[in-house]
Each structure stands twice: as structure tokens, then as C-alpha cells.
Scaffold this active site. Structure first.
Site, PDB file in Angstrom:
ATOM      1  N   LYS A 190      14.877  -2.445   5.600  1.00  0.00           N
ATOM      2  CA  LYS A 190      14.161  -3.180   4.551  1.00  0.00           C
ATOM      3  C   LYS A 190      13.405  -2.191   3.672  1.00  0.00           C
ATOM      4  CE  LYS A 190       9.985  -4.984   4.429  1.00  0.00           C
ATOM      5  NZ  LYS A 190       9.523  -4.741   3.054  1.00  0.00           N
ATOM      6  N   SER A 242       1.724   2.472   6.256  1.00  0.00           N
ATOM      7  CA  SER A 242       0.297   2.639   6.528  1.00  0.00           C
ATOM      8  C   SER A 242      -0.003   2.609   8.021  1.00  0.00           C
ATOM      9  CB  SER A 242      -0.496   1.534   5.833  1.00  0.00           C
ATOM     10  OG  SER A 242      -0.289   0.315   6.523  1.00  0.00           O
ATOM     11  N   GLU A 263       5.744   6.836  11.220  1.00  0.00           N
ATOM     12  CA  GLU A 263       5.276   7.914  10.355  1.00  0.00           C
ATOM     13  C   GLU A 263       4.261   7.263   9.422  1.00  0.00           C
ATOM     14  OE1 GLU A 263       4.401   9.835   7.549  1.00  0.00           O
ATOM     15  OE2 GLU A 263       6.444   9.930   6.765  1.00  0.00           O
ATOM     16  N   CYS A 297       2.168  10.433   1.813  1.00  0.00           N
ATOM     17  CA  CYS A 297       1.458  10.358   3.089  1.00  0.00           C
ATOM     18  C   CYS A 297       0.915  11.711   3.516  1.00  0.00           C
ATOM     19  CB  CYS A 297       2.367   9.773   4.159  1.00  0.00           C
ATOM     20  SG  CYS A 297       3.963  10.597   4.218  1.00  0.00           S
ATOM     21  N   GLU A 392      -7.882   7.504   3.487  1.00  0.00           N
ATOM     22  CA  GLU A 392      -6.756   7.835   2.622  1.00  0.00           C
ATOM     23  C   GLU A 392      -6.870   7.025   1.328  1.00  0.00           C
ATOM     24  OE1 GLU A 392      -2.938   6.606   4.213  1.00  0.00           O
ATOM     25  OE2 GLU A 392      -1.998   8.393   3.407  1.00  0.00           O
TER      26      GLU A 392
END
Lengths: 778, 327
Positions: A190, A242, A263, A297, A392
Site C-alpha cells: 500500500k 512514523s 523503519e 526520516c 521530529e
């Protein structure tokens, strides 16, 4: 404007890449897309708009997958999998090669479509994303070809559910699909709802190159579809996104036995020492935090500058920021494009607005009037306690502070829940190679940043997730040992009411921090032999004992820094002392288990200690063949502090089979002894005490596994939990592990043959691969 | 001679000349240049900047105005130099320049050996185009030092408004920064009002770090320009060397406030390369460095390619070299 005028102003002017062919491709589908299931596109269904963030224009209508769509896709993948694996390595290699070639042939179409959909500058999609995606398919075509020869005892996992983010849509697809297909898996993938188009173009390509039906299935939709995939009949979930969603997936898959790699987010440090090439380090930041609008990221988003050069460095950086060109992502001379969606823009704006600390510099450069743009921003003078130093932002916002010494740089760098990547700049090779291993991150760049290649592992530690993508290590996530696993039938404890066998009353204690201690609870439990004799009593450890053991294990961090040779000496010494008391242990094992296999178990345990003493200085890292002048070092690092629930069958051998690989690699362990037959473990404490094992390296608890499993799993300072307990505690442990996203290795209720349980699988679980990129050249 | 010199003396100059400064060895020794990072920046630069259509035409005209049109051959004659000077006055076909609206376009300078200064000065009389002379035992710079200084003085007397000196590479390779500084300072003094371009011969300095250090020392000793190469080394101007040198220029400006010029020489023969260099200067140093008093291309064949590209812009058809007057 005339030539003469431009001759004076020397402005760049527009250099737009044409969107025509990409828009024609969309139009070819009538501007509406279904899912790609079992080799064909489904009829477009109700869904949502995909917009160009640079203009807000609708590019296409994307279908929202239903539970039925996901089930159909999973079924197609399941049906296709045996045939795909059965094609053999070479057969799959041909298909992967064809996909790589097709990506290359249509590279401009992919690049333009990516930029239209995501807002990233065309330079990045054209020169970085798409070439890296091609490289991934070429590399893994090779892995498919080599699988049978190099990984003869491995097989595919089956069907892989893959959920990818919007920041590198096609590249993340390549990272997920290529290794999965190479190892013989089929996939249901997806893409993120903001950026589905290149995945759909990829699906179109799959059909064109004749990839067998059902091998690649692509379903589109929002997070709800992601949840459906997590819940679907898949053997593995691979997720990039996330940390909060990753944590939910960890909880949702707890105890299901689905393989999982995550990840996740990061707040990666970017360290500049005073002897660095400051101009190059400034330029590096352009590639670190203004690459893809900072929506990366592993973005170097936390700048740490050595105090002697900090003011000069910040001045250079501000001057460089003012030269960045922001605007139309399709313009070939644009540095910073559009943020992916107004929602993301709003999130960045909100976070930066909430900050009142430090000094903010916004790039003094013209901004587009319309579209989804955020200006490059630098905030200096922040401290670790400021929110923006910890959270972040996922935007073009760099936060900075200063440090005094290399030790302080490392301390500041590691003061984070994340651990994805780190960058350091110095011209001093001693400093670089000293600091790189000390940084808590999966990827380190020395005098460079954001370097990627299919041959080099990428992935994080701590709450940045687990698993690696790329290289041989990346394949681990897509295969398992051959063979059928048997259900675990664990022995039950004997009951009795006989008298004690010991002539003098003995007290078996817990072993914490190198000392024998009484359990905090003050409770003990009798251990009976087969004939009902009282063999002894063991303490019942509780959460406080776990806490103490974890603290002791952390205090013994010096163990990780000892050489492999020195650790081998300790393991040999343990073996030596166990051998000296072999008869006594054999008798103990026979007495506990009511069998006659004690001698064999002790002999195998001694051999196992030798095995890991041998491995202690032999589990080499690698120097990866990455396409640049330089090396990418894959260094094996210990995972850290590991909690292990030891099996009931083979009460001594099982414990040693878990302890030895862990400590050989530099980890410290908290071993929860066999719940049924714990006295072999408590006897073993004396062997440890006489074998130069530093206090805290091995800690042994006794009692009920279920009393300590939850505490261990939820403990934020434990890096991994292994369970080979008699009871299947996977669900509880993996649920708790979601807290700090610690690694888990569960038996999931399956049996292990402890007479053979040694080698690579244990060493892999005991280590994490850190990739250190060192470009060189003078 | 003095009067004619002030007439031809860099009409574009608005900057105060770099007076130099005391040799700061701490600065020199702390200079860093990370080769692989510099190469990465240079490798991606052409992909990061693209100049198209009317902007490209204007930029190429700008490049023409920055060319030091050069002949440095053993068989140079007065006639050969006059032909070159004629090209310098009319670097692009009249009809093309009319179409571009830049009828007055001229090159930055004409660069010759000492013996060719007189015919060049004569041929350029009244054009405002300065004559640059290579000097100091060019290209090796190994003739007796007093003769090298004398050569500078004679070239200035002969009418050269710019002197391209070569440094002693051995001073760099031996780490003798004081010797390099002293040499450069005396050459600057010998040049008087003529502007001095210090040729580092970067292809012979071994490392980018040496290039960076030599750049800084020459600027401290009063160089008006720093220049990559004589054109006679096996490796001439490259983007990594250029990036290293212009970052040194930027550093010098940040610390002293003085702007020093830059001249890459040798190896730049394509219009596309010129655009990349212009983008490099614009991004790393700023627009101020896109003027002839602070930037020159040392090139002989570059002009020909630019002429073809300009004709293509004007007509829409790709051009041929014989359609443009040779220089």
C-alpha cells in the site's frame, strides 16, 4: 525581458521540465485508478483525490480499498507465491532484471510523475530517487540469482504486507518489493494516500514486463487500509513511516508470529568538529535537511557544532540558506520544492510557531506566492530540553546547539529516543573512527550525508525501529530457515512431599550484578524431583528484581568494549569450570528432569560455550561495494541489554545456548531460568562466579516467567527480549515491547532442538549492523 | 605609455584593490578541503542549475565578456595576435549581436606573451580591452628570481594592464608559505598599477588542501586574482579545484572585506561548461563575481562553441563552426 537586461541581472530564469507525458499516462487511465490485484487493475471505486502540492491541482482519483479488496489481493498473493518461489533464483532474477530495465527505460516518466505527486524537486526524483530504485532492482536480481548457492537453507516467508510512506514513494516501494521478490515472496503493498501514482505506474510496468499474476499486488487508500493489511493473512509486515504508527503495528501484530520490520522516525544528529572543512559541512546540510524539504526520516535535523567554530559556521550556513532557490518542483534549477500536503505544512508551521527559544533564521530567499511551501529555517541556541531538539519536525527546519568536547558531542547526539542516522564532519581519522561507533544510530555518514545504496544496510536502533534494508543483512527480513516447525511440548514440574536431598540446607539465590541476592518478594518455591524428593527451593523474582538486574547489566557496559579475544577467554573459562563439575551438573540435570541425559546435555553445553568462544572474535563485519570512492563498513555491534526467558526443556543447555552468543557478542543478559527445572541455573551461578565474568554481564532470575516477562518487555532500558519459555508469552512480550520498540525473538509456541541450536541465527539476533560510510580521497 | 595604460586599465573596476595583509600562518594551517565532499558538490552542480532559452543566451553573452582571449604559442606572430585582437573587439558576428541587442559586446582581455604585448596594445587601441601578459618565466617559473621581477616590470612598461604571474610550485610542495608569500608580494610590487593574477598551477600542487592554502597565501600577499593554471599542465581548471579556490576567496572576503577575482584557465571549451562555472560563481560567491573585474575565463576555444550556441538561439537551427569568423 531582453537579453541585455538579463545580461545585467544574471538571473536564472525558469527551466521547467514538461509534465506532458506524465499527464498523458494519467489520462490514459481516464484520470481514475483502481487497485492492481492479480495482474490487473480493478475498476476504479470510491476514493479520494491525489493532488499536486505545488499547485493544489487534482492529478487523479485514487480508490480507497475495502476489506474485500485487501482480502482478494492477499489471496492472489498467496496463490501466486508457491509458483513464484518455484521459479527458482534464476527465473526470479530474470523478472527482477526486467523490472530494473523497465524502470530505467521509463525513468523520466517516473521522475516527473513522482515530482508532480510529491512536490520534490525534479532534480531529486531524476538524479536520486529513480536511479536508486533501479539500482535496488538490479542488486536484488543478483540476490535472487545467488540465493540457492549462498542461502541454501533459507526459504521465502510467504506473503508480505508492505506499507510505505509518501516521502520517497517509488524508492520505498523498491526497497520493499525488490528483496521480497528476490527471496521468493509475493507482496501486497500500500502506497501512502498522498502519493499513490508511481506505485500504480510500477504496477502498470509489472504487467507490461510479464511479471506473473499476483506476485505484486498494489492496493491504495489511507491508514485504514494499512490496518487491514496488518490484520490480513500475511506472513510479514514491513512498514516505513512514523514511530507512532510503527508502535501500533507492533501492538497489533504482537504474538501473531508475523515477521516484522519497522523503519521509523528520527532526529538525526549532524556533528561538526572544529577541524572540519566547514564549507563542505555547510553544503552537506543542504543535502541533509533541505533535501526533499526535510521530509526525510534520516534527515540531519539536529545540528551540533564545536564551540570554537560555531559562530563562523552558523554565519556561513545562514549565507548558504539565503542562496537556496524555492519554487516549482518541476523547475530544474530548484533546490527546495513543495511540502507534500497542506496537512504536513500545517504541522510544521504549528511546531515551529510553538517554539520561543533560540534564534530563528528564515532563509532570505523569494518564496512562491501559492502552493504548499515552507521556507528553509535554522534555529540556533536551542538546548536538549527544548521540544524542537527532541521531536521530529519532518520539514525544512534545522535546530542547532553547540558542544565543547567529543565526549559531549556523543552525549548530546545520543540524548534522543531515536537512533536512525548520524553525520559527523572532521578531517581527523582518529576522531571519526572513534566517534562513529559510539553514536546510537544504524547509519553513520563521515564527511558526507544521506548516502544510500542497495548494497549497504539501512535501518535504525531504539525507537527508529528494527530490521535492515539493503545488503545481505536486508534479506534477513524476507526469508526464514527451511523446514516445518513443530509445536512445543514443554515438561511440567514434578510434585512431591519427600524430604530434602541436600545434607546441609542450601539456599539458591538470584544472581544480580555479580552477587547472589535474595528475591525482593521474600517468596520461594520448592523444586521436587521425579520421585517426589525435595531438590531445593528457588526465589520468586518480581519486577524489582528485574529492575535491579537491568541496572546491573547497564553498569557492566564495559563488557561491550572488551575485545572479542578477551570475551572468548571468559567463555572458555566458563567451559573449563563447567567441565570440572560435569558429573555434578549431569547428576543435577538427571535429578531435576528424571532422565538419564544429563551427561550428554552437559557435554553439549561445554561444546556450545566453545562454539561461541570461537565466534567471539570471528563474526566479522563487511566492507560493502558501494558505487563511490570510499567504503561503507557494516560493523557488528551488540544489541545491548537482552532479557531472555530460558526453555524448560534442556534447563542448562538452553540457558547456555542463549547466554553464550549474547555475551560473546558483547551484550549483557538477564536470564530467566527454566521455570520448571531452575536448579541447574542456580548451580551455574557458582561457575560464573569462578570464571572471571564481570559482575552484571550475566544476571540470573528464577521464578515464574509470566511474573517477569511483562516487566522486561515494557522496560525502556532493555534492548531486546528473547522468549523460549514453555508458555507462549509472545503476545504479552511483543505488546510490551512496543513501548521502546525493542527487538523480540519469540518461539511463538514452537519447539527448538537445543542439541543443534547454535550458530548464525543466534549471532544475528545478538548483533545489530551499523553501516558507517567513509568516503575518502585527498 | 602611462597615459594609455590608465585609459585601458580595467574600465569596469569599482572595487578597491586587495592590499594584502600580514601572513597569518594559523589561518593557512587551519585551511581544510575535503576532496570527496568537494567532488560531490561539483558532480551534482550541473544537475542543480539549468539555464535555458533567453536566459541562456544572456548568460553566454556574459561569458563572452569574461573571456581572456588567449594565444600562448611559440609560433605567435604580430599578425596572429592582430587577428586575435580583431576577434576580441568583435567576438560574435555583428548580425547575431544586433539580434541579441548587445552590439558592444567585447571580451574581457587579450592574453599574450611579453613579446606580443606591443602589437596587442596597438590593435586594441581605443577599445578599452586590456592586454594581459603572462610573466615570471611562464609557464614553469624557474628562471632567476630577479629576472622574473624584471620581466613583470618590462611587461608593465610595454603596456600590459594585467600580469599573470606563476608561483613557485616548490614553495607549496615544501610547505614554505613564507617564501611563497614573499615571492608573491614582490611580484605584486613589481606590477605597480597593473592587476596581478597569481597562477597556482593547481595540476602540480598535489592536493586540494595545497590549492586552498596556496590561494590564501597569495591573497594575503596581495594578489588581485587567483588563477588555476598556465594551460600547460596536464590537468588544468577543474570544478573541484575551482570550488576550492572560490571558497578560499569567499573566506578571504568574509575575514578582510576585500574581493579577490578568480580565473579558471585551460580545459573550459564548451558553452555548457561556461554556464556551470557561472552558476558556481553565482551560488558560491554571489552576483558581484560575475563581472570582468572579478571573474575571467582563460580560454581559447570556448568562444567558438558559444558563438554556435548563440546562433542557434537566434535562428533556432544548430550552427556550424565555419559560419563564425575565426580568432
Amino acid at each position: 525581458m531582453t537579453v541585455k537586461e538579463i545580461f545585467e541581472t544574471m538571473e536564472y530564469g525558469p527551466a521547467p521540465e514538461s509534465a506532458g507525458t506524465a499527464l498523458e499516462w494519467i489520462a490514459g487511465f481516464g484520470g481514475r485508478f483502481g487497485h492492481f490485484i492479480d495482474g490487473a487493475f480493478t475498476k476504479p471505486a470510491k476514493g479520494f483525490d491525489s493532488r499536486n502540492p505545488a499547485t493544489g491541482e487534482v492529478l487523479a482519483k485514487i480508490s480507497q480499498a475495502s476489506a474485500k479488496d485487501v482480502a482478494t489481493a492477499t489471496k492472489a498473493a498467496r496463490a501466486a507465491q508457491p509458483g513464484w518461489a518455484g521459479l527458482g533464483g534464476h527465473g526470479r532474477a530474470r523478472h527482477l532484471y526486467a523490472l530494473a530495465r523497465a524502470l530505467q527505460k521509463h525513468s523520466r516518466l517516473f521522475s516527473v510523475l513522482e515530482t508532480l505527486d510529491n512536490g520534490k524537486p525534479i532534480r531529486e526524483s531524476r538524479d536520486i530517487d529513480i536511479p536508486l530504485a533501479q539500482r535496488h532492482f538490479y542488486y536484488h536480481a543478483g540476490m535472487a540469482q545467488l540465493m540457492e548457492a549462498e542461502l541454501p537453507d533459507r526459504q521465502a516467508l510467504g506473503v508480505c504486507g508492505q506499507i510505505i510512506p509518501w516521502n520517497f514513494p517509488l524508492l520505498m516501494l523498491a526497497w520493499k518489493v525488490a528483496p521480497a521478490l528476490a527471496m521468493g515472496n509475493t507482496v501486497v503493498l500500500k502506497p501512502a494516500e498522498y502519493t499513490s501514482l508511481t506505485a500504480l505506474l510500477f504496477a502498470d510496468i509489472c504487467a507490461q514486463v510479464g511479471l506473473p499474476k499476483g506476485v505484486v499486488n498494489i492496493v491504495t487508500g489511507d491508514g485504514a487500509v494499512g490496518e487491514m493489511i496488518v490484520d490480513a493473512e500475511v506472513d510479514k509486515i514491513a512498514f516505513t513511516g512514523s514511530t507512532s504508527v510503527g508502535r501500533k503495528i507492533r501492538e497489533a501484530t504482537a504474538g501473531l508470529g508475523k515477521a516484522l520490520t519497522l523503519e521509523l522516525g528520527g532526529k538525526s544528529p549532524y556533528i561538526v568538529f572544529d577541524d572540519a572543512d566547514l564549507d563542505s559541512a555547510v553544503e552537506g546540510l543542504v543535502d541533509a535537511i533541505w533535501f526533499n524539504q526535510g521530509q526525510v526520516c534520516c534527515a540531519g535535523s539536529r545540528l551540533l557544532v564545536h564551540e570554537p567554530v560555531s559562530e563562523r559556521f552558523f554565519a556561513k550556513l545562514r549565507a548558504r540558506m539565503d542562496k537556496l532557490r524555492i519554487g516549482d518542483p518541476l523547475d530544474k534549477a530548484i533546490d527546495v520544492g513543495a511540502v507534500v500536503d497542506p496537512v504536513q505544512l500545517e504541522a510544521i508551521t504549528r511546531m515551529v510557531k510553538a517554539n520561543t527559544a533560540g534564534k530563528t533564521h528564515v532563509a532570505a530567499t523569494p518564496m512562491p506566492v501559492e502552493g504548499c511551501y515552507y521556507p528553509p529555517t535554522l534555529i540556533t541556541g536551542l538546548h536538549t530540553s527544548d521540544t524542537l531538539m527532541q521531536e521530529e519536525i519532518f520539514g525544512p527546519v534545522l535546530v542547532a546547539t553547540t558542544f565543547r568536547t567529543p565526549d559531549e558531542a556523543v552525549a548530546l547526539a545520543n540524548n534522543t529516543r531515536y537512533g536512525l542516522a548520524a553525520t559527523l564532519w572532521t578531517e581527523n581519522v582518529n576522531l571519526a573512527l572513534d566517534v562513529a561507533p559510539k553514536l546510537a544510530a544504524g547509519v553513520i555518514w563521515v564527511n558526507a550525508t544521506n548516502l544510500f545504496d542497495a548494497a549497504a544496510g539501512f535501518g535504525g536502533v531504539r525507537e527508529s525501529g528494527f530490521g535492515r534494508e539493503g545488503g545481505w543483512e536486508g534479506l534477513q527480513a524476507y526469508m526464514r530457515p527451511k523446514g516445518i516447525r513443530k509445536a512445543l511440548k514443554s515438561p511440567t514440574a514434578f510434585e512431591g512431599n519427600g524430604g530434602p536431598v541436600d545434607a546441609v540446607n542450601r539456599t539458591a539465590k538470584l544472581y544480580v550484578g555479580g552477587k547472589q541476592v535474595r528475591p525482593d518478594s521474600g517468596y520461594s518455591r520448592n523444586v521436587w524431583g521425579k520421585s517426589g524428593a525435595l531438590l531445593g527451593a528457588v526465589g520468586l523474582a518480581n519486577r524489582k528484581d528485574v529492575r535491579n538486574a537491568v541496572e546491573a547489566a547497564h553498569a557492566a557496559k564495559g563488557w561491550a568494549k572488551m575485545t572479542g579475544h578477551a570475551r572468548a577467554q571468559v567463555l572458555y573459562f566458563i567451559a573449563e569450570n563447567l567441565a570440572a563439575r560435569a558429573d555434578e551438573f549431569a547428576a543435577r540435570l538427571n535429578g531435576l528432569q528424571g532422565t538419564r541425559n544429563g551427561k550428554a546435555e552437559v557435554d553439549t553445553a561445554i561444546s556450545r560455550l566453545f562454539t561461541y568462544a570461537a565466534w567471539a572474535d570471528k563474526l566479522d563485519g563487511a566492507a560493502k561495494g558501494v558505487p563511490m570512492r570510499g567504503v561503507a563498513l557494516a560493523m557488528r555491534e551488540p544489541v545491548g541489554v537482552i532479557g531472555a526467558l530460558c526453555p524448560d526443556e534442556a534447563p542448562l543447555l538452553g540457558l547456555i545456548s542463549l547466554m553464550a552468543p549474547a555475551i560473546a557478542m558483547g551484550n549483557r543478559v538477564i536470564l530467566c531460568a527454566s521455570q520448571t527445572f531452575p536448579l541447574a541455573a542456580t548451580d551455574f551461578i557458582q561457575v560464573l562466579e569462578t570464571s572471571d565474568v564481570p559482575g552484571g554481564v550475566v544476571n540470573i532470575l528464577t521464578g515464574d516467567h509470566s511474573d517477569v516477562a511483562g516487566t522486561l518487555a515494557a522496560h525502556m532500558d532493555v534492548d531486546a527480549v528473547w522468549s523460549f519459555a514453555g508458555a507462549n508469552l509472545s503476545t504479552e512480550i511483543e505488546h510490551g515491547a512496543a513501548g521502546n520498540l525493542k527487538r523480540t525473538w519469540m518461539n511463538d509456541g514452537f519447539a527448538t532442538d537445543w542439541s543443534k541450536a547454535e550458530g548464525r541465527a543466534f549471532l544475528d539476533a545478538a548483533t545489530e549492523i551499523k553501516t558507517i560510510w567513509v568516503p575518502y580521497g585527498e | 605609455m602611462l597615459i594609455s595604460k590608465t585609459e585601458t586599465h580595467l574600465p569596469q573596476v569599482t572595487e578597491p584593490r586587495n592590499p594584502g595583509m600580514a601572513l597569518d600562518l594559523d589561518w593557512v594551517r587551519n585551511v581544510q578541503a575535503n576532496t570527496s565532499a568537494i567532488e560531490r558538490r561539483c558532480k551534482t552542480l550541473p544537475g542543480r542549475r539549468s539555464v535555458k532559452k533567453i536566459h541562456q543566451a544572456a548568460w553566454l553573452c556574459r561569458a563572452v565578456s569574461l573571456i581572456d582571449l588567449t594565444t600562448l604559442s611559440g609560433d605567435d606572430t604580430a599578425g596572429r595576435v592582430r587577428r586575435l585582437c580583431a576577434k576580441a573587439r568583435q567576438p560574435v558576428r555583428v548580425d547575431l549581436l544586433d539580434q541579441l541587442g548587445l552590439a558592444d559586446l567585447k571580451v574581457g582581455a587579450v592574453c599574450v606573451y611579453h613579446e606580443m604585448i606591443a602589437p596587442a596594445v596597438a590593435a586594441l587601441q581605443g577599445t578599452g580591452i586590456p592586454v594581459a601578459a603572462v610573466s615570471t618565466g611562464f609557464p614553469a617559473g624557474l628562471s632567476p628570481f630577479h629576472l622574473r621581477l624584471k620581466e613583470v616590470e618590462e611587461s608593465v612598461t610595454a603596456g600590459a594592464a594585467e600580469i599573470d604571474i606563476v608561483i613557485s610550485r616548490r614553495h607549496v610542495l615544501e610547505g614554505r608559505w613564507q617564501a611563497l608569500y614573499d615571492e608573491m608580494q614582490q611580484m605584486r610590487a613589481a606590477s605597480g598599477d597593473a592587476h596581478v593574477k597569481a597562477i597556482l598551477a593547481t595540476g602540480e600542487l598535489g592536493t586540494l588542501r595545497n590549492v586552498a592554502r596556496a590561494s590564501v597565501v597569495c591573497m594575503m600577499a596581495g594578489a588581485d586574482f587567483i588563477k588555476t593554471s598556465t594551460g600547460k599542465e596536464s590537468v588544468n581548471a577543474t570544478l573541484p579545484v575551482s570550488l576550492t579556490m572560490i571558497r578560499a576567496i569567499r573566506d578571504y572576503h568574509e575575514r578582510t572585506g576585500y574581493r579577490v577575482g578568480y580565473k579558471p584557465a585551460g580545459g573550459i571549451s564548451k558553452a555548457k561548461d561556461a554556464l556551470t562555472y557561472l552558476a558556481l560563481m553565482k551560488d558560491e560567491l554571489g552576483d558581484r563575481w560575475l563581472r570582468p573585474d572579478l571573474f575571467r575565463f582563460g580560454a581559447s576555444s570556448l568562444l567558438g562553441d558559444i558563438e554556435r550556441q548563440l546562433e542557434h538561439y537566434v535562428t533556432g537551427a544548430y550552427s556550424a563552426s565555419y559560419r563564425h569568423p575565426m580568432g
